[in-house]
Design an enzyme around this catalytic site. Structure first.
Site, PDB file in Angstrom:
ATOM      1  N   GLY A 262       2.372   2.159  11.564  1.00 12.77           N
ATOM      2  CA  GLY A 262       2.969   2.540  10.297  1.00 12.77           C
ATOM      3  C   GLY A 262       1.921   2.897   9.255  1.00 12.77           C
ATOM      4  N   HIS A 263       2.385   3.356   8.083  1.00 16.09           N
ATOM      5  CA  HIS A 263       1.479   3.780   7.020  1.00 16.09           C
ATOM      6  C   HIS A 263       0.625   2.614   6.528  1.00 16.09           C
ATOM      7  CE1 HIS A 263       5.164   2.386   5.019  1.00 16.09           C
ATOM      8  NE2 HIS A 263       4.401   2.038   4.012  1.00 16.09           N
ATOM      9  N   ASN A 264      -0.633   2.941   6.244  1.00 18.49           N
ATOM     10  CA  ASN A 264      -1.633   2.001   5.699  1.00 18.49           C
ATOM     11  C   ASN A 264      -2.123   0.960   6.697  1.00 18.49           C
ATOM     12  OD1 ASN A 264      -1.176   3.312   3.266  1.00 18.49           O
ATOM     13  ND2 ASN A 264       0.193   1.739   2.491  1.00 18.49           N
TER      14      ASN A 264
END
Length: 379
Positions: A262-264
């Site tokens: 996922g993002h980050n």
């Protein structure tokens, strides 16, 4: 492609014996192996299979009596899987991509291609992309604007790489991977039911305004993805771009098929994430972490260096460095094994409890009832 026994042994740093000039064209299992095959019998359990094939040369376990097995030559592998790694690399020609740029490729004039690049059919490379030396890019790959990819990359068919992505040297992406898609990040104008549930751990509060504040509004991903040297991604891997800071993958990390970051998310160096692992946004993973197939990790947690998670483990909270974990929710692996044993014993324990209740009632039921009645009379 033909290789002599001596050539293979020298390349792998192994010892060989017998007719080391004998040449092989491929590797095979002992049973049914052809005369020009290198039979792989690196465990004594596979030795009898040599008699069922025609191979004249085999890779054997250390100390094997190759002459008694009827071979002309042998290579000895003290660490079989390590030998397999080098051997398969020697024998793998990789995808057939003609040197130069295919006539159907669409490449922006501003793109910088390193020396020795091989670009396959229907590849699309957008403005400002820089690709290092000896790149091999198979058919139907697309690369977004401003992305930089290091030397010796290999992108298999259908890989999608977004814009403003940084990728180091010797990157390998198997078919269908998507790197740099927008993260799954949304917000509602008013506090959503999910937020209320998280605050209360179950109660959404006043539902009189049910349906209000549930219009999901996208938070766009501006941070991109940064990938270190010697990283490999499997088929249909998906890596989301970071929101403001980049999603990062450290040097030497390998992602199996259908892994999702996922993002980050921050993944350290030399990690191994097996098939269908899913890591939720903003989680940090240390160095040398191994996660078995179908493991999952919640968002915004930290998994320390050298953690090993058995298959299907679900991680909901921070994990200290060096911990070996298993289960859902994740606990120490030895604890989970005890839990599993207890669960298996549970039906028997319940049956024994039922039998004890029956025996107790038969033996003491009348006396217990009299005692209860007498107690009630004295109240």
């Amino acid at each position: 492609m033909r290789h002599s026994v001596k050539e293979i042994a020298t390349a792998l740093g192994l010892e060989a014996a017998g007719a080391v000039s004998f040449e092989i064209t491929h590797a095979a299992e002992p049973v049914g192996a052809a005369q020009d095959a290198l039979a792989l019998a690196m465990n004594p359990n596979y030795a009898e299979g040599l008699a069922q094939g025609s191979a004249q040369v085999a890779m054997l376990w250390e100390g094997a009596d190759w002459q008694a097995l009827g071979l002309q030559a042998a290579i000895f592998a003290p660490r079989p899987r390590l030998a397999m790694s080098g051997l398969t690399q020697m024998l793998d020609a990789g995808p057939a991509i003609a040197p130069g740029v295919h006539t159907t490729a669409v490449i922006d004039p501003s793109v910088v291609l390193g020396e020795g690049a091989a670009i396959g059919p229907f590849v699309v490379i957008n403005a400002g992309v820089v690709i290092g030396k000896n790149a091999r890019i198979a058919s139907h790959v697309s690369i977004g604007s401003g992305t930089r990819i290091g030397d010796d990359c290999l992108l298999h068919p259908g890989v999608r790489i977004g814009g403003n992505i940084y990728i180091g040297d010797r990157f390998i992406a198997q078919a269908g991977g998507v790197i740099g898609a927008d993260g799954f990040s949304f917000v509602t104008p008013d506090k959503s039911g999910v937020e209320k549930a998280r605050e209360s751990l179950g109660d959404q509060g006043d539902v009189a305004n049910e349906g209000q504040g549930q219009a999901w509004i996208r938070i766009h991903s501006l941070g991109g993805v940064e990938i270190g040297d010697d990283v490999e991604t499997g088929g249909n891997v998906t890596i989301d771009a970071g929101t403001i800071r980049a999603t990062r993958i450290g040097r030497g990390t390998k992602l199996d098929n259908q892994v999702h970051l996922g993002h980050n998310v921050q993944v350290g160096e030399d990690c191994l994430l097996c098939g269908q692992v899913g890591i939720a946004g903003s989680t940090r993973i240390g160095n040398r972490v191994v996660m078995g197939g179908q493991c999952g990790a919640s968002d915004n947690i930290f998994i320390g260096d050298d953690v090993v998670a058995g298959g299907a483990t679900k991680v909901f909270s921070n994990v200290p460095a060096g911990r070996v974990i298993l289960g859902s929710p994740a606990v120490k692996m030895d604890t989970q094994m005890e839990i599993n044993k207890s669960l298996r014993r549970l039906p028997r324990a319940l049956k024994q409890l039922s039998e004890l209740k029956t025996e107790f009632k038969a033996a003491f039921g009348a006396d217990v009832q009299k005692s209860v009645s007498k107690s009630d009379e004295n109240k």
